[in-house]
Every structure is written in structure tokens, then in C-alpha cells.
Design a protein around this motif. Sequence first.
Motif, PDB file in Angstrom:
ATOM      1  N   UNK A 193      -7.660  -5.202   2.345  1.00  0.00           N
ATOM      2  CA  UNK A 193      -6.745  -4.066   2.268  1.00  0.00           C
ATOM      3  C   UNK A 193      -5.283  -4.481   2.453  1.00  0.00           C
ATOM      4  N   UNK A 194      -5.037  -5.595   3.136  1.00  0.00           N
ATOM      5  CA  UNK A 194      -3.654  -6.054   3.288  1.00  0.00           C
ATOM      6  C   UNK A 194      -3.041  -6.370   1.925  1.00  0.00           C
ATOM      7  N   UNK A 195      -3.799  -7.054   1.079  1.00  0.00           N
ATOM      8  CA  UNK A 195      -3.298  -7.363  -0.260  1.00  0.00           C
ATOM      9  C   UNK A 195      -3.123  -6.078  -1.073  1.00  0.00           C
ATOM     10  N   UNK A 196      -4.049  -5.156  -0.922  1.00  0.00           N
ATOM     11  CA  UNK A 196      -3.944  -3.880  -1.647  1.00  0.00           C
ATOM     12  C   UNK A 196      -2.695  -3.117  -1.210  1.00  0.00           C
ATOM     13  N   UNK A 197      -2.385  -3.136   0.080  1.00  0.00           N
ATOM     14  CA  UNK A 197      -1.177  -2.472   0.579  1.00  0.00           C
ATOM     15  C   UNK A 197       0.065  -3.149  -0.001  1.00  0.00           C
ATOM     16  N   UNK A 198       0.102  -4.469   0.061  1.00  0.00           N
ATOM     17  CA  UNK A 198       1.260  -5.199  -0.466  1.00  0.00           C
ATOM     18  C   UNK A 198       1.472  -4.891  -1.945  1.00  0.00           C
ATOM     19  N   UNK A 199       0.404  -4.888  -2.708  1.00  0.00           N
ATOM     20  CA  UNK A 199       0.497  -4.602  -4.143  1.00  0.00           C
ATOM     21  C   UNK A 199       0.985  -3.175  -4.380  1.00  0.00           C
ATOM     22  N   UNK A 200       0.438  -2.221  -3.657  1.00  0.00           N
ATOM     23  CA  UNK A 200       0.833  -0.817  -3.845  1.00  0.00           C
ATOM     24  C   UNK A 200       2.283  -0.584  -3.447  1.00  0.00           C
ATOM     25  N   UNK A 201       2.733  -1.231  -2.372  1.00  0.00           N
ATOM     26  CA  UNK A 201       4.112  -1.047  -1.924  1.00  0.00           C
ATOM     27  C   UNK A 201       5.119  -1.601  -2.918  1.00  0.00           C
ATOM     28  N   UNK A 202       4.743  -2.613  -3.662  1.00  0.00           N
ATOM     29  CA  UNK A 202       5.653  -3.169  -4.670  1.00  0.00           C
ATOM     30  C   UNK A 202       5.973  -2.161  -5.772  1.00  0.00           C
ATOM     31  N   UNK A 203       5.062  -1.242  -6.036  1.00  0.00           N
ATOM     32  CA  UNK A 203       5.288  -0.236  -7.072  1.00  0.00           C
ATOM     33  C   UNK A 203       5.740   1.107  -6.527  1.00  0.00           C
ATOM     34  N   UNK A 204       6.050   1.171  -5.236  1.00  0.00           N
ATOM     35  CA  UNK A 204       6.405   2.416  -4.584  1.00  0.00           C
ATOM     36  C   UNK A 204       7.735   2.962  -5.117  1.00  0.00           C
ATOM     37  N   UNK A 205       7.802   4.267  -5.346  1.00  0.00           N
ATOM     38  CA  UNK A 205       9.052   4.921  -5.750  1.00  0.00           C
ATOM     39  C   UNK A 205       9.924   5.167  -4.518  1.00  0.00           C
TER      40      UNK A 205
END
Length: 135
Positions: free
Chosen positions: A97-109
Amino acid sequence: MLFTRKAQVAGLDITVEAAGEDPKSVEIADLVRECVSRDEFEIELRDIHELAGLVIEQLDWSAFIDRYDGRKLCFYLDPPYFGSESDYGKSCFGRDQFQAIATRLRGLKGRFILSINDVPEIRETFRRGGGSAAL
């Protein structure tokens, strides 16, 4: 329960009856009866009323971000610390989930604040790909 709160605020007598005769219904009715009979109940109702526009969600972190992400929002994320993933239960939060969080935050508006321990594995996970999620 909402009707019960409105009746209590209006100063009406409240009668709580179980929805059925099964033990679970009786247990729930007893719990509600105990709740509304407490002296603090009126104060708690006023506090609840002040939060009338507040939305409380019970969603997975990614579903929550997907639903509410926008340029004017700031998310506060507080996942388990690296190495403590099972502190909230064995299958509640996996290391992946840490990688999933990092990936999702990169696309955050919007923006975010992430509360996490400073260990090499976390630095590497959030450094990959750079962007706004880099530490």
C-alpha cells in the motif's frame, strides 16, 4: 436514531422499543435507551448539530481520494508506519500500500500532508518517479 435525537432536543419523552424480539434487536434497543438517558446526551446533540455540514465517510483511502480530490483540497494521510503494518490487524494494510499511496499522490489534483516514519524504504518508495510525492 435521528428521530430520537430530534425528539430529545424538542424535550419530548422518548420511548425506545426493540425492532424485534431477537437478542440482537433487544441489545440495540437497550444501547439506544442507555445512550439517550445520559445527562450528557443534550450537550452531545448540540455538538452534533454544530457539525451539520460535516460529512463522515468510511471508505478505503484510495476511494476517498478518488471521490474528493480537487484543486482546493488538502488530504491528511496517516498510514501505519513502515514496519508496523500489522498493528491494525493482519490484513488491514499491506506493505504494498505504500507504493500505491506514492503512485496515487503523484496524480493528485489537491495537496497532501503525509505522516510517516523516515526510513530508507519509505524514502525510496516516495522518491521513485519524483513529482509532488517526492520527500
